[in-house]
Design an enzyme around this catalytic site. Sequence first.
Site, PDB file in Angstrom:
ATOM      1  N   ARG A 137      46.624  25.528  -9.945  1.00 20.46           N
ATOM      2  CA  ARG A 137      47.574  24.688  -9.213  1.00 20.46           C
ATOM      3  C   ARG A 137      48.821  25.447  -8.778  1.00 20.46           C
ATOM      4  O   ARG A 137      49.396  25.135  -7.734  1.00 20.46           O
ATOM      5  CB  ARG A 137      47.958  23.489 -10.103  1.00 20.46           C
ATOM      6  CG  ARG A 137      46.805  22.541 -10.334  1.00 20.46           C
ATOM      7  CD  ARG A 137      47.098  21.562 -11.462  1.00 20.46           C
ATOM      8  NE  ARG A 137      47.162  22.221 -12.768  1.00 20.46           N
ATOM      9  CZ  ARG A 137      47.481  21.618 -13.892  1.00 20.46           C
ATOM     10  NH1 ARG A 137      47.787  20.342 -13.875  1.00 20.46           N
ATOM     11  NH2 ARG A 137      47.497  22.277 -15.048  1.00 20.46           N
ATOM     12  N   CYS A 150      34.143  20.835 -16.281  1.00 28.77           N
ATOM     13  CA  CYS A 150      34.484  19.650 -15.481  1.00 28.77           C
ATOM     14  C   CYS A 150      34.540  18.400 -16.377  1.00 28.77           C
ATOM     15  O   CYS A 150      33.562  18.079 -17.053  1.00 28.77           O
ATOM     16  CB  CYS A 150      33.469  19.454 -14.350  1.00 28.77           C
ATOM     17  SG  CYS A 150      33.877  18.007 -13.360  1.00 28.77           S
ATOM     18  N   LYS A 185      32.756  29.209 -17.125  1.00 26.29           N
ATOM     19  CA  LYS A 185      34.136  28.708 -17.248  1.00 26.29           C
ATOM     20  C   LYS A 185      34.075  27.447 -18.092  1.00 26.29           C
ATOM     21  O   LYS A 185      33.368  26.491 -17.747  1.00 26.29           O
ATOM     22  CB  LYS A 185      34.755  28.414 -15.883  1.00 26.29           C
ATOM     23  CG  LYS A 185      36.180  27.866 -15.992  1.00 26.29           C
ATOM     24  CD  LYS A 185      36.913  27.976 -14.662  1.00 26.29           C
ATOM     25  CE  LYS A 185      38.321  27.392 -14.733  1.00 26.29           C
ATOM     26  NZ  LYS A 185      38.329  25.914 -14.673  1.00 26.29           N
ATOM     27  N   ASN A 217      43.392  30.558 -19.035  1.00 26.51           N
ATOM     28  CA  ASN A 217      43.730  29.664 -17.909  1.00 26.51           C
ATOM     29  C   ASN A 217      44.408  28.383 -18.411  1.00 26.51           C
ATOM     30  O   ASN A 217      44.024  27.825 -19.427  1.00 26.51           O
ATOM     31  CB  ASN A 217      42.439  29.313 -17.143  1.00 26.51           C
ATOM     32  CG  ASN A 217      42.618  28.164 -16.164  1.00 26.51           C
ATOM     33  OD1 ASN A 217      41.983  27.122 -16.286  1.00 26.51           O
ATOM     34  ND2 ASN A 217      43.490  28.330 -15.202  1.00 26.51           N
ATOM     35  N   GLY A 218      45.406  27.990 -17.649  1.00 26.65           N
ATOM     36  CA  GLY A 218      46.065  26.714 -17.903  1.00 26.65           C
ATOM     37  C   GLY A 218      47.570  26.825 -17.907  1.00 26.65           C
ATOM     38  O   GLY A 218      48.155  27.564 -18.708  1.00 26.65           O
ATOM     39  N   ASP A 219      48.197  26.144 -16.948  1.00 30.00           N
ATOM     40  CA  ASP A 219      49.658  25.972 -16.902  1.00 30.00           C
ATOM     41  C   ASP A 219      50.427  27.257 -16.590  1.00 30.00           C
ATOM     42  O   ASP A 219      51.629  27.323 -16.874  1.00 30.00           O
ATOM     43  CB  ASP A 219      50.196  25.376 -18.223  1.00 30.00           C
ATOM     44  CG  ASP A 219      49.519  24.063 -18.581  1.00 30.00           C
ATOM     45  OD1 ASP A 219      48.907  23.448 -17.687  1.00 30.00           O
ATOM     46  OD2 ASP A 219      49.592  23.668 -19.753  1.00 30.00           O
ATOM     47  N   PRO A 228      38.719  28.303  -9.757  1.00 32.45           N
ATOM     48  CA  PRO A 228      37.930  27.452  -8.860  1.00 32.45           C
ATOM     49  C   PRO A 228      38.581  26.085  -8.721  1.00 32.45           C
ATOM     50  O   PRO A 228      39.053  25.524  -9.704  1.00 32.45           O
ATOM     51  CB  PRO A 228      36.580  27.331  -9.585  1.00 32.45           C
ATOM     52  CG  PRO A 228      36.865  27.647 -11.011  1.00 32.45           C
ATOM     53  CD  PRO A 228      38.035  28.588 -11.015  1.00 32.45           C
TER      54      PRO A 228
HETATM   55  C1  LIG Z   1      42.142  19.750  -7.722  1.00 32.60           C
HETATM   56  C2  LIG Z   1      41.455  20.558  -8.767  1.00 32.60           C
HETATM   57  C3  LIG Z   1      40.128  20.895  -8.620  1.00 32.60           C
HETATM   58  C4  LIG Z   1      39.477  21.662  -9.576  1.00 32.60           C
HETATM   59  N1  LIG Z   1      38.175  22.019  -9.384  1.00 32.60           N
HETATM   60  C5  LIG Z   1      37.554  22.827 -10.275  1.00 32.60           C
HETATM   61  C6  LIG Z   1      36.230  23.304 -10.049  1.00 32.60           C
HETATM   62  O1  LIG Z   1      35.622  23.033  -9.017  1.00 32.60           O
HETATM   63  N2  LIG Z   1      35.661  24.067 -11.013  1.00 32.60           N
HETATM   64  C7  LIG Z   1      36.329  24.415 -12.174  1.00 32.60           C
HETATM   65  O2  LIG Z   1      35.768  25.108 -13.018  1.00 32.60           O
HETATM   66  N3  LIG Z   1      37.585  24.015 -12.388  1.00 32.60           N
HETATM   67  C8  LIG Z   1      38.210  23.237 -11.480  1.00 32.60           C
HETATM   68  N4  LIG Z   1      39.509  22.865 -11.686  1.00 32.60           N
HETATM   69  C9  LIG Z   1      40.229  23.352 -12.879  1.00 32.60           C
HETATM   70  C10 LIG Z   1      41.014  24.633 -12.555  1.00 32.60           C
HETATM   71  O3  LIG Z   1      40.147  25.683 -12.249  1.00 32.60           O
HETATM   72  C11 LIG Z   1      41.891  25.045 -13.764  1.00 32.60           C
HETATM   73  O4  LIG Z   1      41.060  25.249 -14.859  1.00 32.60           O
HETATM   74  C12 LIG Z   1      42.932  23.992 -14.131  1.00 32.60           C
HETATM   75  O5  LIG Z   1      43.569  23.458 -12.989  1.00 32.60           O
HETATM   76  C13 LIG Z   1      44.002  24.582 -15.071  1.00 32.60           C
HETATM   77  O6  LIG Z   1      44.621  25.695 -14.476  1.00 32.60           O
HETATM   78  P1  LIG Z   1      46.072  25.576 -13.740  1.00 32.60           P
HETATM   79  O7  LIG Z   1      47.031  24.997 -14.739  1.00 32.60           O
HETATM   80  O8  LIG Z   1      46.401  26.986 -13.346  1.00 32.60           O
HETATM   81  O9  LIG Z   1      45.905  24.678 -12.581  1.00 32.60           O
HETATM   82  C14 LIG Z   1      40.171  22.084 -10.746  1.00 32.60           C
HETATM   83  C15 LIG Z   1      41.511  21.736 -10.896  1.00 32.60           C
HETATM   84  C16 LIG Z   1      42.158  20.986  -9.936  1.00 32.60           C
HETATM   85  C17 LIG Z   1      43.617  20.643 -10.128  1.00 32.60           C
END
Ligand SMILES: Cc1cc2nc3c(=O)[nH]c(=O)nc-3n(C[C@H](O)[C@H](O)[C@H](O)COP(=O)(O)O)c2cc1C
Length: 365
Positions: A251, A126, A165, A226-228, A42
Amino acid sequence: MTTKHNAPFKAELQSKIDTLKARRKPVCLGSIQFDSPLLLAPMSSIGTAPYRLLMEDLGAGGTVSELVSCHGINYKNIRTVQMLKIDPREKNIGLQLFGENAEAMALAAKVAEEFQPKFIDINMGCPVKKVVGTGAGSSLLKDTSTLGHFFSTIKKSIQIPLSIKIRIGWDQETINAMEVIHIAKEEGIEFVAVHGRTRAQQYTGSANWELLEHLGGKAPLDIIGNGDLHSNKLIREKMLHSNCQAFMLGRGPLRNPFLFLEPYLLPGEEDTLFFTPEDHYEILQKFVEYSRDYAHSDHTLLISIRKHLIWMAAGFNNVSIFRDQLFKTPDLNESMKISEDFFMKMQDKRKRLNDHESFMTSGHG
Ligand SMILES: Cc1cc2nc3c(=O)[nH]c(=O)nc-3n(C[C@H](O)[C@H](O)[C@H](O)COP(=O)(O)O)c2cc1C
């Protein structure tokens, strides 16, 4: 409409997509079957219906909406309720809600259920002050004594599965993901996505995959790590060797929209230029088409398309010139013309992304 969604692209690109999609294996998380273990995370202001649709076209096994305020839903705020809208072409979608009050969340979940998602997800990750300050988001991790009531009240209000989450804890001293997952299991939560950082970390440092692996192996619920996960090599490695049952990508796909598919490339295919700059332009056109149905105005459409254009161009040569050209025009058609010139006439067609470069270091989870 369904046929259109089954083959949204021209034959050449569609055939490449279909080849890789056919290599995916479905996965069950709780009672829900997803088309692959790679799900779209998300993301607020990003995980809207057009983007979710595009990501499903490009191999995401499922998607989750951006976070939606339970109070906004209960006050019938028009903009908030519109965020619950699901496109009839979407398949495996969860709607994510945030809030601090069990009863308000339960009421909102009932409304969200009417939009026919596959599941409802609770945002417990969040880190943003405005959300945490109200007791919602990652703040919910701080007092586990209230979580049983919180989960069960929401769960009782809906018929469809409920997921959460979370982050691994509030800070390094209070890492409590396993405890939260045990409470969630008791109250009938079906699966848990875990961003491997604490709230205190925000987006600094790296996701704690050691802990995510421990949770994936030992926790009593299905775990989405999840993460990176920003490169196809890392994702493939996880799909082969991780204890987690599934993975969420946030991302990464913004800069490489083919990230849900590329982990399925075979060694020989990986050395070829499998997805080309021309393919990037084709999916951008599709994204514009999907976005037109949902934009509030030409201006918001332009802003949304421009930000995705810039993300997707990352890693190609001359990106900064391209970005400057885009910012000089307030017109979408002109922006697409500039993009056509950029993607279709590129000399060096290789995309070179630095997966360790820090990118988007704030967000709502
Ligand atoms: C711009 C942005 C908005 C996000 N919005 C949400 C959100 O609405 N709800 C949520 O649970 N996580 C949100 N996240 C967190 C992501 O879901 C994810 O947990 C986090 O980016 C780490 O994963 P990644 O390294 O694959 O980006 C957001 C992250 C980013 C960068």
